[in-house]
Write a protein that holds these residues in place. Sequence first.
Motif, PDB file in Angstrom:
ATOM      1  N   ILE A  26       0.840  -1.201   0.000  1.00  0.00           N
ATOM      2  CA  ILE A  26       0.000   0.000   0.000  1.00  0.00           C
ATOM      3  C   ILE A  26       0.877   1.254   0.000  1.00  0.00           C
ATOM      4  O   ILE A  26       0.640   2.198  -0.757  1.00  0.00           O
ATOM      5  CB  ILE A  26      -0.967  -0.009   1.209  1.00  0.00           C
ATOM      6  CG1 ILE A  26      -1.976  -1.143   1.037  1.00  0.00           C
ATOM      7  CG2 ILE A  26      -1.669   1.336   1.357  1.00  0.00           C
ATOM      8  CD1 ILE A  26      -2.858  -1.412   2.237  1.00  0.00           C
ATOM      9  N   MET A  27       1.918   1.247   0.835  1.00  0.00           N
ATOM     10  CA  MET A  27       2.830   2.390   0.901  1.00  0.00           C
ATOM     11  C   MET A  27       3.580   2.550  -0.419  1.00  0.00           C
ATOM     12  O   MET A  27       3.748   3.662  -0.923  1.00  0.00           O
ATOM     13  CB  MET A  27       3.812   2.204   2.063  1.00  0.00           C
ATOM     14  CG  MET A  27       4.738   3.368   2.272  1.00  0.00           C
ATOM     15  SD  MET A  27       3.818   4.812   2.849  1.00  0.00           S
ATOM     16  CE  MET A  27       5.134   5.956   3.147  1.00  0.00           C
ATOM     17  N   ALA A  32       4.503   5.719  -5.300  1.00  0.00           N
ATOM     18  CA  ALA A  32       4.575   5.752  -6.763  1.00  0.00           C
ATOM     19  C   ALA A  32       3.535   6.719  -7.325  1.00  0.00           C
ATOM     20  O   ALA A  32       3.828   7.513  -8.230  1.00  0.00           O
ATOM     21  CB  ALA A  32       4.371   4.348  -7.331  1.00  0.00           C
ATOM     22  N   GLU A  33       2.344   6.680  -6.782  1.00  0.00           N
ATOM     23  CA  GLU A  33       1.269   7.557  -7.247  1.00  0.00           C
ATOM     24  C   GLU A  33       1.614   9.032  -7.015  1.00  0.00           C
ATOM     25  O   GLU A  33       1.436   9.876  -7.904  1.00  0.00           O
ATOM     26  CB  GLU A  33      -0.027   7.198  -6.505  1.00  0.00           C
ATOM     27  CG  GLU A  33      -1.261   7.867  -7.049  1.00  0.00           C
ATOM     28  CD  GLU A  33      -2.507   7.368  -6.314  1.00  0.00           C
ATOM     29  OE1 GLU A  33      -3.151   8.199  -5.646  1.00  0.00           O
ATOM     30  OE2 GLU A  33      -2.813   6.170  -6.411  1.00  0.00           O
ATOM     31  N   TRP A  34       2.128   9.352  -5.829  1.00  0.00           N
ATOM     32  CA  TRP A  34       2.509  10.742  -5.516  1.00  0.00           C
ATOM     33  C   TRP A  34       3.580  11.240  -6.478  1.00  0.00           C
ATOM     34  O   TRP A  34       3.504  12.348  -6.989  1.00  0.00           O
ATOM     35  CB  TRP A  34       3.048  10.834  -4.091  1.00  0.00           C
ATOM     36  CG  TRP A  34       2.025  10.744  -3.003  1.00  0.00           C
ATOM     37  CD1 TRP A  34       0.663  10.703  -3.147  1.00  0.00           C
ATOM     38  CD2 TRP A  34       2.283  10.684  -1.610  1.00  0.00           C
ATOM     39  NE1 TRP A  34       0.065  10.609  -1.907  1.00  0.00           N
ATOM     40  CE2 TRP A  34       1.035  10.596  -0.942  1.00  0.00           C
ATOM     41  CE3 TRP A  34       3.439  10.673  -0.838  1.00  0.00           C
ATOM     42  CZ2 TRP A  34       0.920  10.532   0.437  1.00  0.00           C
ATOM     43  CZ3 TRP A  34       3.328  10.607   0.551  1.00  0.00           C
ATOM     44  CH2 TRP A  34       2.077  10.532   1.173  1.00  0.00           C
ATOM     45  N   ALA A 116      16.403  11.747   5.049  1.00  0.00           N
ATOM     46  CA  ALA A 116      15.680  10.697   5.768  1.00  0.00           C
ATOM     47  C   ALA A 116      14.329  11.255   6.193  1.00  0.00           C
ATOM     48  O   ALA A 116      14.249  12.375   6.703  1.00  0.00           O
ATOM     49  CB  ALA A 116      16.476  10.236   6.983  1.00  0.00           C
ATOM     50  N   LEU A 117      13.272  10.484   5.942  1.00  0.00           N
ATOM     51  CA  LEU A 117      11.914  10.893   6.308  1.00  0.00           C
ATOM     52  C   LEU A 117      11.303   9.860   7.243  1.00  0.00           C
ATOM     53  O   LEU A 117      11.371   8.656   6.974  1.00  0.00           O
ATOM     54  CB  LEU A 117      11.027  11.006   5.066  1.00  0.00           C
ATOM     55  CG  LEU A 117      11.350  12.116   4.062  1.00  0.00           C
ATOM     56  CD1 LEU A 117      10.441  11.975   2.838  1.00  0.00           C
ATOM     57  CD2 LEU A 117      11.165  13.476   4.694  1.00  0.00           C
ATOM     58  N   ARG A 123       2.789  14.088   1.229  1.00  0.00           N
ATOM     59  CA  ARG A 123       3.219  14.136  -0.173  1.00  0.00           C
ATOM     60  C   ARG A 123       4.166  15.314  -0.376  1.00  0.00           C
ATOM     61  O   ARG A 123       5.194  15.196  -1.040  1.00  0.00           O
ATOM     62  CB  ARG A 123       1.980  14.275  -1.066  1.00  0.00           C
ATOM     63  CG  ARG A 123       2.261  14.409  -2.536  1.00  0.00           C
ATOM     64  CD  ARG A 123       0.929  14.543  -3.311  1.00  0.00           C
ATOM     65  NE  ARG A 123       1.160  14.593  -4.730  1.00  0.00           N
ATOM     66  CZ  ARG A 123       1.357  15.711  -5.422  1.00  0.00           C
ATOM     67  NH1 ARG A 123       1.349  16.871  -4.799  1.00  0.00           N
ATOM     68  NH2 ARG A 123       1.560  15.669  -6.713  1.00  0.00           N
ATOM     69  N   ARG A 124       3.815  16.434   0.223  1.00  0.00           N
ATOM     70  CA  ARG A 124       4.647  17.638   0.090  1.00  0.00           C
ATOM     71  C   ARG A 124       6.041  17.402   0.671  1.00  0.00           C
ATOM     72  O   ARG A 124       7.045  17.825   0.080  1.00  0.00           O
ATOM     73  CB  ARG A 124       3.956  18.797   0.790  1.00  0.00           C
ATOM     74  CG  ARG A 124       4.692  20.092   0.658  1.00  0.00           C
ATOM     75  CD  ARG A 124       3.939  21.213   1.325  1.00  0.00           C
ATOM     76  NE  ARG A 124       4.660  22.465   1.147  1.00  0.00           N
ATOM     77  CZ  ARG A 124       4.299  23.593   1.658  1.00  0.00           C
ATOM     78  NH1 ARG A 124       3.208  23.671   2.377  1.00  0.00           N
ATOM     79  NH2 ARG A 124       5.012  24.677   1.468  1.00  0.00           N
ATOM     80  N   GLU A 125       6.137  16.751   1.823  1.00  0.00           N
ATOM     81  CA  GLU A 125       7.447  16.474   2.440  1.00  0.00           C
ATOM     82  C   GLU A 125       8.287  15.555   1.546  1.00  0.00           C
ATOM     83  O   GLU A 125       9.489  15.759   1.402  1.00  0.00           O
ATOM     84  CB  GLU A 125       7.262  15.849   3.828  1.00  0.00           C
ATOM     85  CG  GLU A 125       6.752  16.827   4.865  1.00  0.00           C
ATOM     86  CD  GLU A 125       6.350  16.150   6.167  1.00  0.00           C
ATOM     87  OE1 GLU A 125       6.569  16.755   7.233  1.00  0.00           O
ATOM     88  OE2 GLU A 125       5.800  15.022   6.121  1.00  0.00           O
ATOM     89  N   LEU A 126       7.629  14.561   0.949  1.00  0.00           N
ATOM     90  CA  LEU A 126       8.351  13.656   0.050  1.00  0.00           C
ATOM     91  C   LEU A 126       8.879  14.412  -1.170  1.00  0.00           C
ATOM     92  O   LEU A 126      10.058  14.293  -1.512  1.00  0.00           O
ATOM     93  CB  LEU A 126       7.445  12.510  -0.413  1.00  0.00           C
ATOM     94  CG  LEU A 126       8.047  11.583  -1.478  1.00  0.00           C
ATOM     95  CD1 LEU A 126       9.260  10.830  -0.931  1.00  0.00           C
ATOM     96  CD2 LEU A 126       7.001  10.609  -2.003  1.00  0.00           C
TER      97      LEU A 126
END
Length: 199
Positions: A26-27, A32-34, A116-117, A123-126
């Motif tokens: 799921i993650m 991938a979608e983001w 590192a997250l 989504r914005r942070e990624l």
Amino acid sequence: LVKDFSLRRRIMTTTNDILVIEDDEIMREALAEWLEAAGYVVRTAADGSAGLAAVRSAAPALVVTDIHMPGTSGADVIAELQRHHPDIPVIAISGLFQFGRGLDADSAVALGAARALAKPFTRRELLQAVTVADLDARKRAEYLTRQVFESASDGVAVIGRDYRYQRVNPAYERNWGMPAEKIVGMHVADLSGTDVFER
């Protein structure tokens, strides 16, 4: 012999190809979608071994990897990339960073991750981490290109499509006995003669 090439262009060729290595389906799909929605081309791998195989088949511009996975961990992936592909920036992600269990975010960066997250992240942070990691990698590549160009023992010149000198290194200046300021802007034929174009 004069060759028309740009060292910077050859080394700085970049793509928007991102490899996501994440064991949680799921993650993995959400990441991938983001990234695809932001215009990136995304490949995915369900574990570290599959991720490293994907890198060997076609090196991506950037890797996003979970740290805690069964088998080949994200830490193993980072270490392997540092050995064989140090130019590929890595973003390490983990739900355990925030709990202080296992490898923490600082350790992931010390291993070689660009960023590192801690999960959960937005989504914005990624996308911000991807942008910063890519910018850092480009700056590093530009620095290395400049170092190679300036320190090369052979004369190297960057020549435009109009056959005019755009940039020369110190060895090129020595070879022709004139400073770069004088060479840059000149036509190749001005230094080498027109026979260069007959080869």
